[in-house]
Design a protein around this motif. Sequence first.
Motif, PDB file in Angstrom:
ATOM      1  N   ARG A 140       3.751  14.493  -9.456  1.00  0.00           N
ATOM      2  CA  ARG A 140       4.612  13.173  -9.685  1.00  0.00           C
ATOM      3  C   ARG A 140       5.316  12.817  -8.356  1.00  0.00           C
ATOM      4  O   ARG A 140       5.347  11.525  -8.062  1.00  0.00           O
ATOM      5  CB  ARG A 140       5.602  13.724 -10.524  1.00  0.00           C
ATOM      6  CG  ARG A 140       5.306  13.560 -12.088  1.00  0.00           C
ATOM      7  CD  ARG A 140       6.132  14.206 -13.226  1.00  0.00           C
ATOM      8  NE  ARG A 140       5.840  14.092 -14.253  1.00  0.00           N
ATOM      9  CZ  ARG A 140       5.871  13.396 -15.388  1.00  0.00           C
ATOM     10  NH1 ARG A 140       6.101  12.360 -15.166  1.00  0.00           N
ATOM     11  NH2 ARG A 140       5.393  13.669 -16.706  1.00  0.00           N
ATOM     12  N   PHE A 141       5.395  13.648  -7.644  1.00  0.00           N
ATOM     13  CA  PHE A 141       6.014  13.592  -6.042  1.00  0.00           C
ATOM     14  C   PHE A 141       5.314  12.751  -5.238  1.00  0.00           C
ATOM     15  O   PHE A 141       5.563  11.820  -4.724  1.00  0.00           O
ATOM     16  CB  PHE A 141       6.783  14.686  -5.647  1.00  0.00           C
ATOM     17  CG  PHE A 141       7.305  14.415  -4.386  1.00  0.00           C
ATOM     18  CD1 PHE A 141       8.522  13.410  -4.383  1.00  0.00           C
ATOM     19  CD2 PHE A 141       7.175  15.316  -3.341  1.00  0.00           C
ATOM     20  CE1 PHE A 141       9.272  13.340  -2.892  1.00  0.00           C
ATOM     21  CE2 PHE A 141       7.957  15.151  -2.216  1.00  0.00           C
ATOM     22  CZ  PHE A 141       9.056  14.221  -1.878  1.00  0.00           C
ATOM     23  N   VAL A 142       4.130  13.427  -5.307  1.00  0.00           N
ATOM     24  CA  VAL A 142       2.977  12.625  -4.577  1.00  0.00           C
ATOM     25  C   VAL A 142       2.633  11.540  -5.019  1.00  0.00           C
ATOM     26  O   VAL A 142       2.213  10.423  -4.146  1.00  0.00           O
ATOM     27  CB  VAL A 142       1.712  13.642  -4.403  1.00  0.00           C
ATOM     28  CG1 VAL A 142       0.313  12.800  -3.991  1.00  0.00           C
ATOM     29  CG2 VAL A 142       1.960  14.854  -3.853  1.00  0.00           C
ATOM     30  N   ARG A 143       2.587  11.141  -6.185  1.00  0.00           N
ATOM     31  CA  ARG A 143       2.330   9.934  -7.042  1.00  0.00           C
ATOM     32  C   ARG A 143       3.284   8.805  -6.402  1.00  0.00           C
ATOM     33  O   ARG A 143       2.759   7.557  -5.979  1.00  0.00           O
ATOM     34  CB  ARG A 143       2.247   9.912  -8.365  1.00  0.00           C
ATOM     35  CG  ARG A 143       0.908  10.403  -8.873  1.00  0.00           C
ATOM     36  CD  ARG A 143       1.162  10.455 -10.568  1.00  0.00           C
ATOM     37  NE  ARG A 143       1.758   9.642 -11.303  1.00  0.00           N
ATOM     38  CZ  ARG A 143       1.313   8.289 -11.709  1.00  0.00           C
ATOM     39  NH1 ARG A 143       0.030   8.055 -11.278  1.00  0.00           N
ATOM     40  NH2 ARG A 143       2.131   7.311 -12.175  1.00  0.00           N
ATOM     41  N   ALA A 144       4.651   9.161  -6.192  1.00  0.00           N
ATOM     42  CA  ALA A 144       5.455   8.256  -5.835  1.00  0.00           C
ATOM     43  C   ALA A 144       5.281   8.080  -4.261  1.00  0.00           C
ATOM     44  O   ALA A 144       5.578   6.802  -3.769  1.00  0.00           O
ATOM     45  CB  ALA A 144       6.846   8.805  -5.829  1.00  0.00           C
ATOM     46  N   GLY A 145       4.872   8.936  -3.518  1.00  0.00           N
ATOM     47  CA  GLY A 145       4.322   8.790  -1.983  1.00  0.00           C
ATOM     48  C   GLY A 145       3.377   7.761  -1.873  1.00  0.00           C
ATOM     49  O   GLY A 145       3.071   7.312  -0.743  1.00  0.00           O
ATOM     50  N   THR A 146       2.462   7.733  -2.949  1.00  0.00           N
ATOM     51  CA  THR A 146       0.961   6.992  -2.910  1.00  0.00           C
ATOM     52  C   THR A 146       1.148   5.639  -3.543  1.00  0.00           C
ATOM     53  O   THR A 146       0.140   4.978  -3.442  1.00  0.00           O
ATOM     54  CB  THR A 146      -0.079   7.716  -3.291  1.00  0.00           C
ATOM     55  OG1 THR A 146       0.091   7.947  -4.448  1.00  0.00           O
ATOM     56  CG2 THR A 146      -0.279   8.889  -2.536  1.00  0.00           C
ATOM     57  N   ALA A 147       2.561   5.371  -3.994  1.00  0.00           N
ATOM     58  CA  ALA A 147       2.514   3.989  -4.692  1.00  0.00           C
ATOM     59  C   ALA A 147       2.202   2.962  -3.648  1.00  0.00           C
ATOM     60  O   ALA A 147       2.568   2.749  -2.446  1.00  0.00           O
ATOM     61  CB  ALA A 147       4.140   3.640  -4.950  1.00  0.00           C
ATOM     62  N   SER A 148       1.358   1.869  -4.353  1.00  0.00           N
ATOM     63  CA  SER A 148       0.836   0.718  -3.557  1.00  0.00           C
ATOM     64  C   SER A 148       1.716  -0.344  -3.350  1.00  0.00           C
ATOM     65  O   SER A 148       1.286  -1.530  -2.834  1.00  0.00           O
ATOM     66  CB  SER A 148      -0.597   0.346  -3.998  1.00  0.00           C
ATOM     67  OG  SER A 148      -0.648   0.216  -5.517  1.00  0.00           O
ATOM     68  N   SER A 149       2.766  -0.664  -4.246  1.00  0.00           N
ATOM     69  CA  SER A 149       3.526  -1.638  -4.388  1.00  0.00           C
ATOM     70  C   SER A 149       5.072  -1.290  -4.637  1.00  0.00           C
ATOM     71  O   SER A 149       5.309  -0.224  -5.093  1.00  0.00           O
ATOM     72  CB  SER A 149       3.150  -2.602  -5.484  1.00  0.00           C
ATOM     73  OG  SER A 149       3.262  -2.379  -6.600  1.00  0.00           O
ATOM     74  N   VAL A 150       6.082  -2.139  -4.643  1.00  0.00           N
ATOM     75  CA  VAL A 150       7.428  -1.718  -4.933  1.00  0.00           C
ATOM     76  C   VAL A 150       7.664  -1.553  -6.362  1.00  0.00           C
ATOM     77  O   VAL A 150       8.321  -0.751  -6.936  1.00  0.00           O
ATOM     78  CB  VAL A 150       8.319  -2.650  -4.189  1.00  0.00           C
ATOM     79  CG1 VAL A 150       8.309  -4.298  -4.962  1.00  0.00           C
ATOM     80  CG2 VAL A 150       9.720  -2.235  -4.501  1.00  0.00           C
ATOM     81  N   ASP A 151       6.869  -2.421  -7.186  1.00  0.00           N
ATOM     82  CA  ASP A 151       6.890  -2.341  -8.580  1.00  0.00           C
ATOM     83  C   ASP A 151       6.143  -0.847  -8.972  1.00  0.00           C
ATOM     84  O   ASP A 151       7.009  -0.255  -9.547  1.00  0.00           O
ATOM     85  CB  ASP A 151       5.970  -3.573  -9.116  1.00  0.00           C
ATOM     86  CG  ASP A 151       6.797  -4.850  -9.162  1.00  0.00           C
ATOM     87  OD1 ASP A 151       8.238  -4.916  -8.789  1.00  0.00           O
ATOM     88  OD2 ASP A 151       6.195  -5.830  -9.363  1.00  0.00           O
TER      89      ASP A 151
END
Length: 224
Positions: A140-151
């Motif tokens: 889940r932490f990694v997913r936050a780090g790979t977010a592609s947009s601010v939304d």
Amino acid sequence: MTTSHEAPSALPAQRRKPLGPVGTTVAAHIQRLQQGYRQDRPDAVATLARIRRGAGKSAGALPDLWGLTGTEQLYAGITDWPETRTTQAEEAVHIAVTLWALHQQSHRGADMHVPAGPELGSAVRRLMPDGELDEPIRKRFVRAGTASSVDNLAQRLRELVLLLRRDAIPLDYGLLSDQLFRWQQPDGQAEIHRSWGRSFHAYRPPNTEKAKKPDTTASDKDLS
């Protein structure tokens, strides 16, 4: 009374930059709301209930939040900013304040915003058993780090905040809002990812922290 989860940042020797106008705005606004909520003032409780509906959504998605997130206080210090930068600041304020409102829910006995408190990475690491990695939480932490947009980032941070709320682990939301602002700027993502990763890897539990998670006032139905 201070609990073990209210310990300061995992990097006590690390000097943090003073908060910028975004972080200063967010910290001041949250502290006022937090005090009222913990005093069980009806107006503050009702305001938080409205604000947390915006967690994970963009700043313009809910007109009902106009005037509630503290964004208007931002304009005193950014009158000469270009439109793009102002929009980035508005998004950062909105995301941080709505996430805090979600985080604070059902915690009347402790502050979930702590000035100079844990950064996102160290807070996430505190969710895990001492000396071990919890793979679902790490992902889940990694997913936050790979977010592609601010939304997209706001939605993924919402998932982490629900876990932090469950275990009563606070964040420094002034710092987080400054980081969200920087994240939207050129080269900002790499800088913020480094900071989150560094605080995650450097975290060491205090000697007084117990392996067992404390009981909290949040119920299963609150995790929504």
